[in-house]
Scaffold this active site. Structure first.
Site, PDB file in Angstrom:
ATOM      1  N   SER A 182       2.726  -1.206  -0.090  1.00  0.00           N
ATOM      2  CA  SER A 182       2.514  -1.225   1.358  1.00  0.00           C
ATOM      3  C   SER A 182       1.040  -1.470   1.658  1.00  0.00           C
ATOM      4  O   SER A 182       0.167  -1.123   0.855  1.00  0.00           O
ATOM      5  CB  SER A 182       2.939   0.107   1.978  1.00  0.00           C
ATOM      6  OG  SER A 182       2.600   0.182   3.356  1.00  0.00           O
ATOM      7  N   TYR A 184       3.424   9.547   3.558  1.00  0.00           N
ATOM      8  CA  TYR A 184       3.687   8.152   3.208  1.00  0.00           C
ATOM      9  C   TYR A 184       2.434   7.485   2.660  1.00  0.00           C
ATOM     10  O   TYR A 184       2.476   6.780   1.638  1.00  0.00           O
ATOM     11  CB  TYR A 184       4.194   7.404   4.439  1.00  0.00           C
ATOM     12  CG  TYR A 184       4.547   5.959   4.198  1.00  0.00           C
ATOM     13  CD1 TYR A 184       5.774   5.609   3.646  1.00  0.00           C
ATOM     14  CD2 TYR A 184       3.666   4.939   4.533  1.00  0.00           C
ATOM     15  CE1 TYR A 184       6.109   4.281   3.421  1.00  0.00           C
ATOM     16  CE2 TYR A 184       3.985   3.605   4.311  1.00  0.00           C
ATOM     17  CZ  TYR A 184       5.205   3.288   3.757  1.00  0.00           C
ATOM     18  OH  TYR A 184       5.529   1.970   3.534  1.00  0.00           O
TER      19      TYR A 184
END
Length: 331
Positions: free
Chosen positions: A153, A166
């Site tokens: 990501s 996250y």
């Protein structure tokens, strides 16, 4: 055990294991592989969603029905991941590639996110990546080769508020993938790639837990999951160290590294503007602890309508940057 090298895009018959294959990027990648005639093993927590994804993949085959095996798997459990790879070998005789695309998300200030939710996000997103990588690399070593593609990501390279579990996980995934890439240089036949998307139009935002009073949404610009899937498939054919998917990724990374003071000033208002919903929401665990099959799909609900918020965010960035530059010149 005999080993067949991963085939290129003109061939058929490659065996690909895809974790997270029931939704979002993983499901889009499964469909892309199915259209090429690859044989698939799809893994996720929900058997219902996996069966739906498998049906889509079989229908996507251009000439013959695609062979698809589904294996309900919690990647946070090493034993289940080992069983997944063993099932793939038992069914198809080998595994040419493993694509890992599993994540869960929890929104909230760090101290307000329940410890159990934080730990579960890290277990699924980071420890899950380690478990899958460990099983895949051991199998590839025994076979004599194979390709591992890990979906990371942009938030493994920068930070944002309200997503601490996250961000922590994806920074760990980034470090893990880069380490594996270096180690793979001394293991002939084994290739490791990292694909790092920015905001993607998937259901993950609606599936996320939230303890913030507002739900999350993807900050603009948002790319379709098919674009990420194409990057993954290209890495299966021609492995690359780190592929960024998203036009804003290089700008965000540059700002984070080169202008940290400006980044810190802007990231919270930009997150509130583009990364959180306008409507209040009750605290909820989303799909962190258990799957929500009804919400699994390739796409979310985000698209070009985010262009206006993107323009507003960029305008804010330009104004703030100008003010900061003026402040520095007058000091």
């Amino acid at each position: 055990m005999s080993y067949t090298r991963p085939v290129d895009s003109s061939d058929a018959g490659r065996v690909v294991v895809i974790t997270g294959g029931s939704s979002g990027i993983g499901r889009a990648t499964a469909l892309a592989c199915a259209r090429r005639g690859d044989r698939l093993v799809l893994a996720a927590r929900s058997a219902v969603s996996l069966q739906a994804a498998a049906a889509d993949c079989r229908a996507a085959g251009s000439k013959v029905e695609v062979e698809v095996e589904v294996v309900p798997t919690d990647v946070a459990a090493q034993a289940e991941v080992d069983a997944l790879l063993a099932t793939a070998v038992e069914r198809f005789g080998r595994v040419d590639a493993v694509v890992h695309s599993v994540t869960v998300v929890a929104y909230g200030r760090f101290e307000e996110v329940p410890a159990a939710a934080f730990d579960r996000v890290v277990a699924t997103t980071l420890i899950g990546a380690a478990n899958v990588s460990r099983a895949a690399l051991r199998l590839f070593r025994d076979q004599g080769g194979g390709s591992l593609v890990i979906v990371g990501s942009l938030l493994g390279k920068i930070v944002t508020p309200y997503m601490s579990s996250y961000v922590t996980s994806k920074w760990g995934v980034q470090g893990l993938a880069r380490t594996l890439e270096v180690e793979a240089r001394s293991t002939p036949g084994i290739q490791v790639s990292l694909v790092s998307p920015g905001s993607v139009d998937t259901p993950v935002y609606r599936q996320a837990a939230s303890y913030l009073g507002r739900d999350g949404r993807p900050p603009p610009p948002v790319v379709p999951p098919e674009k990420v899937a194409r990057a993954v498939v290209r890495c299966l054919d021609r492995p690359r160290r780190d592929v960024n998917v998203g036009v804003a990724n290089p700008i965000a990374i540059l700002g984070f590294r080169m202008l940290p003071a400006l980044f810190d000033v802007l990231v919270t208002p930009l997150m509130r503007l583009g990364g959180l919903s306008r409507q209040p929401s009750e605290p909820n665990d989303g799909n962190v602890f258990a799957p929500h099959p009804d919400g699994d799909a390739v796409h979310g609900e985000w698209g070009r309508r985010w262009l206006r918020p993107a323009s507003a965010g960029l305008a804010l960035l330009a104004v703030a940057g100008t003010r900061l530059a003026r402040h520095r010149t007058t000091r």
